[in-house]
Write an enzyme that holds these catalytic residues in place. Structure first.
Site, PDB file in Angstrom:
ATOM      1  N   ASP A  46       0.849  -1.194   0.000  1.00  0.00           N
ATOM      2  CA  ASP A  46       0.000   0.000   0.000  1.00  0.00           C
ATOM      3  C   ASP A  46       0.881   1.239   0.000  1.00  0.00           C
ATOM      4  O   ASP A  46       1.597   1.511   0.962  1.00  0.00           O
ATOM      5  CB  ASP A  46      -0.893  -0.005   1.246  1.00  0.00           C
ATOM      6  CG  ASP A  46      -1.777   1.230   1.313  1.00  0.00           C
ATOM      7  OD1 ASP A  46      -2.940   1.131   0.873  1.00  0.00           O
ATOM      8  OD2 ASP A  46      -1.313   2.285   1.794  1.00  0.00           O
ATOM      9  N   TYR A  51       3.277   9.674  -0.457  1.00  0.00           N
ATOM     10  CA  TYR A  51       4.411   9.053   0.228  1.00  0.00           C
ATOM     11  C   TYR A  51       5.729   9.261  -0.514  1.00  0.00           C
ATOM     12  O   TYR A  51       6.790   9.033   0.052  1.00  0.00           O
ATOM     13  CB  TYR A  51       4.173   7.550   0.411  1.00  0.00           C
ATOM     14  CG  TYR A  51       2.920   7.177   1.145  1.00  0.00           C
ATOM     15  CD1 TYR A  51       2.173   8.110   1.844  1.00  0.00           C
ATOM     16  CD2 TYR A  51       2.455   5.862   1.131  1.00  0.00           C
ATOM     17  CE1 TYR A  51       1.015   7.755   2.514  1.00  0.00           C
ATOM     18  CE2 TYR A  51       1.295   5.494   1.799  1.00  0.00           C
ATOM     19  CZ  TYR A  51       0.574   6.450   2.477  1.00  0.00           C
ATOM     20  OH  TYR A  51      -0.569   6.087   3.131  1.00  0.00           O
ATOM     21  N   LYS A  76      -2.767   5.884  -4.154  1.00  0.00           N
ATOM     22  CA  LYS A  76      -3.825   6.833  -3.804  1.00  0.00           C
ATOM     23  C   LYS A  76      -3.627   8.174  -4.509  1.00  0.00           C
ATOM     24  O   LYS A  76      -2.494   8.618  -4.730  1.00  0.00           O
ATOM     25  CB  LYS A  76      -3.865   7.066  -2.284  1.00  0.00           C
ATOM     26  CG  LYS A  76      -3.902   5.786  -1.469  1.00  0.00           C
ATOM     27  CD  LYS A  76      -3.899   6.072   0.025  1.00  0.00           C
ATOM     28  CE  LYS A  76      -3.615   4.813   0.812  1.00  0.00           C
ATOM     29  NZ  LYS A  76      -2.188   4.429   0.783  1.00  0.00           N
ATOM     30  N   HIS A 109      -7.468   9.738  -1.561  1.00  0.00           N
ATOM     31  CA  HIS A 109      -6.775   9.716  -0.272  1.00  0.00           C
ATOM     32  C   HIS A 109      -7.561  10.420   0.831  1.00  0.00           C
ATOM     33  O   HIS A 109      -7.635   9.922   1.960  1.00  0.00           O
ATOM     34  CB  HIS A 109      -5.396  10.354  -0.434  1.00  0.00           C
ATOM     35  CG  HIS A 109      -4.385   9.854   0.532  1.00  0.00           C
ATOM     36  ND1 HIS A 109      -3.040   9.822   0.256  1.00  0.00           N
ATOM     37  CD2 HIS A 109      -4.501   9.349   1.787  1.00  0.00           C
ATOM     38  CE1 HIS A 109      -2.380   9.320   1.287  1.00  0.00           C
ATOM     39  NE2 HIS A 109      -3.249   9.040   2.231  1.00  0.00           N
ATOM     40  N   SER A 232       6.246  -1.204   8.612  1.00  0.00           N
ATOM     41  CA  SER A 232       7.535  -1.386   9.257  1.00  0.00           C
ATOM     42  C   SER A 232       8.612  -1.405   8.186  1.00  0.00           C
ATOM     43  O   SER A 232       8.353  -1.801   7.050  1.00  0.00           O
ATOM     44  CB  SER A 232       7.597  -2.686  10.070  1.00  0.00           C
ATOM     45  OG  SER A 232       8.859  -2.797  10.705  1.00  0.00           O
TER      46      SER A 232
END
Length: 275
Positions: A46, A51, A76, A109, A232
């Protein structure tokens, strides 16, 4: 590890229930992290235009030799892509960075209510699904009222609403709305950004199952039928987060976690206030 549960979307496509979230993962790290996760058994990644790591994500997708058809890729549309023609250009840019012909899921988003354009944007996403560039379409951070407007005005129900959801902010009313309308709930910040992993109730359940608190929380999402995308970049945590398919929580565990819900437990912005 690849034999893991899937969720059926309302368009007939299946989505892995557990995936890797890539929020705040630098582009330089995204490739190795995605490659590591795929090798560990993840089959959903994802990302988002916001990002700024789609290039690295694409590199990671190509690094393992795992067929593209076996990996579910979500990205997104960011807030600067709100406009009649902007979503198509934004998706093309994402596909170029990812080096893909299509994504499996494309999400709005944020609804950006002060612009009042989420209905227009949703219609644009419907066209992108029809073009084949986005195989499924959905939203992120939408309220029940905003979802209702999309459904009533277009007749097309989002396949997914990705929202903040964790034991301290369980979103029961919104989850019930999703269930009534056949929308999959997918949880972002599913571990509460780490703020609740030292809670005594979770520690006790973890000791009982000989697991970590993070594994308990991820299992809680799975047992509720939610999609979950823990983030992570640490190798042992990436492997730990997917090692959750060989146990289940019992009724006492579920009741204890239900008691952690807090109406003021939201960590991110409220969708009506984020513009």
């Amino acid at each position: 590890m690849t034999d893991q549960p899937t969720l059926m979307l309302n368009d007939g496509r299946a989505m892995p229930q557990l995936g890797l979230g890539l929020w705040r993962t630098p582009d330089s790290q995204a490739g190795p992290v995605v490659g590591m996760a795929l090798e560990a058994g993840y089959r959903l990644v994802d990302t988002a235009a916001l990002y700024r790591n789609e290039t690295g994500v694409g590199q990671g997708l190509r690094s393992t030799g795992i067929p593209r058809s076996q990996v579910f890729v979500t990205t997104k549309l960011w807030n600067d892509g709100h406009g009649t023609d902007a979503p198509a250009a934004a998706l093309d840019a994402s596909l170029t960075r990812l080096e893909l012909n299509a994504v499996d899921l494309y999400l709005i988003h944020w609804p950006i209510p002060n612009q009042g354009r989420h209905l227009e944007i949703w219609r644009a996403l419907i066209a992108l699904r029809e073009s084949g560039k986005a195989r499924s379409i959905g939203v992120s951070n939408f309220t029940a009222a905003q979802l209702t407007q999309l459904i009533e005005e277009t007749g097309v129900v989002p396949s997914v609403n990705q929202v903040e959801l964790h034991p301290r902010f369980q979103q029961r009313e919104l989850r019930a709305f999703h269930e009534r309308h056949g929308i999959v709930t997918q949880s972002w910040s599913p571990l509460g950004q780490g703020t609740l992993l030292d809670h005594p109730a979770l520690a006790e359940i973890a000791r009982k199952h000989e697991r970590t608190p993070a594994q308990i929380v991820i299992r809680w999402h799975l047992d509720l039928g939610l999609g979950v995308i823990p983030k992570s970049v640490t190798p042992h945590r990436i492997r730990e987060n997917i090692a959750v398919f060989d146990f289940r929580l019992d009724e006492a565990d579920q009741a204890a976690i239900a008691g952690l819900d807090d109406p003021h437990g939201r960590l991110g912005p409220h969708p009506d206030d984020f513009n």
